[in-house]
Design an enzyme around this catalytic site. Structure first.
Site, PDB file in Angstrom:
ATOM      1  N   ARG A  50       6.005  12.393 -15.335  1.00 50.36           N
ATOM      2  CA  ARG A  50       6.767  11.141 -15.217  1.00 50.36           C
ATOM      3  C   ARG A  50       6.604  10.557 -13.821  1.00 50.36           C
ATOM      4  NH1 ARG A  50       9.492  10.398 -19.868  1.00 50.36           N
ATOM      5  NH2 ARG A  50      10.020  12.337 -20.968  1.00 50.36           N
ATOM      6  N   ASP A  51       6.480   9.220 -13.771  1.00 45.61           N
ATOM      7  CA  ASP A  51       6.402   8.519 -12.490  1.00 45.61           C
ATOM      8  C   ASP A  51       7.739   8.675 -11.767  1.00 45.61           C
ATOM      9  OD1 ASP A  51       4.436   5.981 -11.375  1.00 45.61           O
ATOM     10  OD2 ASP A  51       6.451   6.176 -10.527  1.00 45.61           O
ATOM     11  N   ILE A  52       7.678   8.944 -10.485  1.00 43.74           N
ATOM     12  CA  ILE A  52       8.893   9.185  -9.707  1.00 43.74           C
ATOM     13  C   ILE A  52       9.712   7.900  -9.504  1.00 43.74           C
ATOM     14  CG2 ILE A  52       7.925   8.891  -7.373  1.00 43.74           C
ATOM     15  CD1 ILE A  52       9.323  11.532  -6.621  1.00 43.74           C
TER      16      ILE A  52
ATOM     17  N   ASN B 176      -5.070   1.042 -11.974  1.00 41.01           N
ATOM     18  CA  ASN B 176      -5.307   0.184 -10.817  1.00 41.01           C
ATOM     19  C   ASN B 176      -6.483   0.702 -10.005  1.00 41.01           C
ATOM     20  OD1 ASN B 176      -3.080  -1.591 -11.256  1.00 41.01           O
ATOM     21  ND2 ASN B 176      -1.695  -0.030 -10.457  1.00 41.01           N
TER      22      ASN B 176
ATOM     23  N   GLU C 196      -2.041   2.728  -4.924  1.00 37.93           N
ATOM     24  CA  GLU C 196      -1.372   3.407  -3.805  1.00 37.93           C
ATOM     25  C   GLU C 196      -1.856   4.837  -3.650  1.00 37.93           C
ATOM     26  OE1 GLU C 196       2.735   3.269  -4.815  1.00 37.93           O
ATOM     27  OE2 GLU C 196       2.926   1.123  -4.417  1.00 37.93           O
TER      28      GLU C 196
ATOM     29  N   HIS D  55      -5.404   7.424 -12.003  1.00 40.47           N
ATOM     30  CA  HIS D  55      -4.300   7.734 -12.911  1.00 40.47           C
ATOM     31  C   HIS D  55      -4.116   6.576 -13.868  1.00 40.47           C
ATOM     32  CE1 HIS D  55      -2.906   6.036  -9.116  1.00 40.47           C
ATOM     33  NE2 HIS D  55      -2.006   5.359  -9.809  1.00 40.47           N
ATOM     34  N   MET D  56      -3.753   6.942 -15.074  1.00 39.25           N
ATOM     35  CA  MET D  56      -3.424   5.963 -16.102  1.00 39.25           C
ATOM     36  C   MET D  56      -1.903   5.897 -16.187  1.00 39.25           C
ATOM     37  SD  MET D  56      -4.327   6.288 -20.133  1.00 39.25           S
ATOM     38  CE  MET D  56      -6.039   5.798 -20.038  1.00 39.25           C
ATOM     39  N   HIS D  57      -1.355   4.678 -16.005  1.00 40.49           N
ATOM     40  CA  HIS D  57       0.075   4.472 -16.209  1.00 40.49           C
ATOM     41  C   HIS D  57       0.297   4.231 -17.698  1.00 40.49           C
ATOM     42  CE1 HIS D  57       1.176   3.412 -11.910  1.00 40.49           C
ATOM     43  NE2 HIS D  57      -0.123   3.169 -11.869  1.00 40.49           N
TER      44      HIS D  57
HETATM   45  P1  AMP Z   1      -0.699   3.069  -8.205  1.00 40.91           P
HETATM   46  O1  AMP Z   1      -0.045   1.897  -7.531  1.00 40.91           O
HETATM   47  O2  AMP Z   1      -1.440   2.666  -9.447  1.00 40.91           O
HETATM   48  O3  AMP Z   1      -1.532   3.895  -7.254  1.00 40.91           O
HETATM   49  O4  AMP Z   1       0.492   3.971  -8.718  1.00 40.91           O
HETATM   50  C1  AMP Z   1       0.947   5.106  -8.056  1.00 40.91           C
HETATM   51  C2  AMP Z   1       2.182   5.566  -8.791  1.00 40.91           C
HETATM   52  O5  AMP Z   1       2.459   6.896  -8.395  1.00 40.91           O
HETATM   53  C3  AMP Z   1       3.429   4.722  -8.492  1.00 40.91           C
HETATM   54  O6  AMP Z   1       3.947   4.189  -9.695  1.00 40.91           O
HETATM   55  C4  AMP Z   1       4.377   5.745  -7.851  1.00 40.91           C
HETATM   56  O7  AMP Z   1       5.723   5.522  -8.206  1.00 40.91           O
HETATM   57  C5  AMP Z   1       3.838   7.060  -8.395  1.00 40.91           C
HETATM   58  N1  AMP Z   1       4.125   8.239  -7.576  1.00 40.91           N
HETATM   59  C6  AMP Z   1       3.931   8.390  -6.246  1.00 40.91           C
HETATM   60  N2  AMP Z   1       4.271   9.625  -5.846  1.00 40.91           N
HETATM   61  C7  AMP Z   1       4.683  10.274  -6.971  1.00 40.91           C
HETATM   62  C8  AMP Z   1       5.159  11.596  -7.224  1.00 40.91           C
HETATM   63  N3  AMP Z   1       5.296  12.498  -6.239  1.00 40.91           N
HETATM   64  N4  AMP Z   1       5.488  11.932  -8.482  1.00 40.91           N
HETATM   65  C9  AMP Z   1       5.355  11.029  -9.490  1.00 40.91           C
HETATM   66  N5  AMP Z   1       4.912   9.777  -9.314  1.00 40.91           N
HETATM   67  C10 AMP Z   1       4.580   9.398  -8.069  1.00 40.91           C
END
Ligand code: AMP
Length: 114
Positions: A30-32, A88, A96, A101-103
């Protein structure tokens, strides 16, 4: 030298995360900071930093990301209402974390994006 990210630590269980699925190719957790009621990230177990680094040899991993997305959509009960898959790449897309990663986003009406 490609730098590892927090996702490598999650994959290796070196830091806490709500991991839903893991096999020899991918991990889903799960996304944090969820942007929808269901917001799950599906990542390759190996470090591929962006879609620009994807090679033919990664096709099995990338295919597994989709099959795991479909499996989790069933488990999260969002299959029929629908969901969005997002990957992304680099700064204009707002990437970021430099481990692809696939959302998987769902659980509400997401609205148009394109
Ligand atoms: P992106 O902008 O596509 O690189 O998405 C990165 C995602 O990773 C964001 O939605 C963050 O909320 C998520 N994220 C960052 N650190 C963590 C973590 N430790 N556990 C789960 N999700 C994370």
């Amino acid at each position: 030298m490609i730098e590892e990210t927090i996702f490598s630590k999650i994959i290796k269980h070196e830091t806490s995360a709500d991991v839903l699925y893991q096999d020899e190719l991918v991990t889903a957790f799960r996304d944090i900071f969820p942007k929808a009621p269901v917001h799950i990230l599906i990542v390759p177990n190996i470090l591929i930093s962006t879609v620009n680094e994807v090679k033919y040899e990664h096709e099995q991993i990338l295919g597994r990301m989709f099959t795991v997305a479909a499996k989790i959509a069933i488990e999260e009960n969002i299959k029929d209402d629908g969901y969005r898959l997002v990957v992304n790449c680099n700064k204009n897309a707002g990437q970021e974390i430099y481990h692809i990663h696939m959302h998987l986003l769902g659980g509400t009406l997401l609205g148009p994006m394109l």
